[in-house]
Design a protein around this motif. Structure first.
Motif: not given
Length: 350
Positions: A127-139
């Motif tokens: 579950i990912v919450y809020g404005l991520m500083p970067s999508l690199e981690l999600i990738d």
């Protein structure tokens, strides 16, 4: 007999108890399958022999499931646990996970991908919450695991939001019904570049899919146009973090403007912003709502307990967490979900 320095296995514990290995496994993983008396007996013997329960990694390799759900927060863990809205959402997630005998793993999106703990790789979902500083981690997350985004959009993934635009339109319509002399808007994380102060024309804005701020601002702008006010003429101030210490200097600068420049209506993107404005206004001898009217967004308890009560939009953050958790566990369909909100009229903007 004191616990042995050697780790006892589930099979050995079962033999010691004279029960099957399935019984021991159920005591830790499916307690509803055992009587309370038998489960407590298993736990007592496990404690005596030094057995700490099934190994999550081994169970994951064996079954393909670890019963761990990771929540990735846009902010630091300290901020998220202290923020009323984030902590309520986490409470909703934890409620569902507890009922389904799952473990909650909290992570900050402000970590570098290489700093994530190894347990991330065996999480059953994210579950990912809020404005991520970067999508690199999600990738870097395992693509085979389900993912639910909360309060922002992620390509091809289910999202959970509240009805930000119509809710902001409704509260601004209410505030503008008593026509102000001057309106000011205080936003949260609106710009691509960091900005803690007045938003200028040279600053690019984040898209509506990246931040709920854009939807709320669009609602304010719709209301301004409906009341024959030009949105471009309304000053916007941006705050980088929804905390008193970060937003206080921005709001103080607004309240210290000359009388003929200071807004007499502030539309705030959160209750924390509005409460800070309320406190700073009172310190300056400004009367709310006579000299300054204020609106918030979130409906946190603090805004409803103090006087004057905030006019705000209440969102059910606990339910938002419940829905995200049920989706990630497959208990509800994994589809985009919008939650209704409630307009609350308080004394800060009657």
């Amino acid at each position: 007999m004191p616990p042995s320095s050697r780790h006892i296995t589930l099979k050995e514990l079962a033999a010691e108890l004279g029960v099957s290995t399935a019984t021991v496994s159920n005591a830790f993983n499916r307690p509803d399958q055992l009587s309370p008396e038998l489960r407590q007996r298993v736990f007592r013997e496990a404690k005596r022999l030094g057995y700490n329960g099934p190994d999550a990694k081994a169970r994951s390799l064996r079954t393909g499931r670890s019963q761990i759900i990771a929540v990735i927060l846009a902010e630091s863990l300290t901020y998220s646990l202290n923020d009323a809205v984030a902590s309520e959402m986490l409470s909703g997630i934890a409620e569902v996970l507890d009922a389904q005998h799952h473990t909650l793993l909290l992570l900050s999106g402000r970590q570098a991908p290489g700093q994530l703990p190894g347990s991330v790789s065996i999480a059953d979902g994210f579950i990912v919450y809020g404005l991520m500083p970067s999508l690199e981690l999600i990738d870097t997350l395992p693509p085979s695991r389900p993912l639910v985004a909360v309060d922002f959009n992620l390509d091809d993934q289910p999202t959970v939001h509240v009805d930000n635009l119509p809710a902001s339109r409704a509260i601004a319509d209410h505030a503008l019904a008593q026509r102000p002399r001057r309106v000011g808007i205080i936003t949260l994380r609106l710009t691509e570049q960091p900005c803690n102060g007045r938003v200028t024309e040279d600053l690019a804005w984040l898209s509506a899919g990246q931040t709920i701020t854009r939807e709320r601002l669009d609602g304010f702008y719709q209301a301004l146009e409906a009341h024959d006010m030009e949105p471009d003429s309304v000053p916007v101030w941006n705050v980088e973090e929804n905390t008193h210490d970060v937003c206080a200097p921005v709001i103080a600068a607004i309240l210290d403007l000359p009388d003929d420049e200071r807004p007499d209506l502030l539309l705030c993107m959160s209750d924390r912003l509005a409460l800070t404005a309320l406190t700073l206004a009172e310190q300056r001898g400004l009367r709310v709502p006579d000299d300054l009217r204020l609106t918030g967004f979130d409906g946190i308890a603090e805004g409803q307990y103090r006087a004057p009560r905030l006019t705000t939009v209440r969102q059910n953050s606990v339910e938002k967490g419940r829905i995200a958790a049920r989706m990630i566990l497959g208990l509800d369909p994994a589809e985009d979900k919008r939650l209704d909100t409630e307009l609350i009229i308080g004394e800060s903007c009657p």
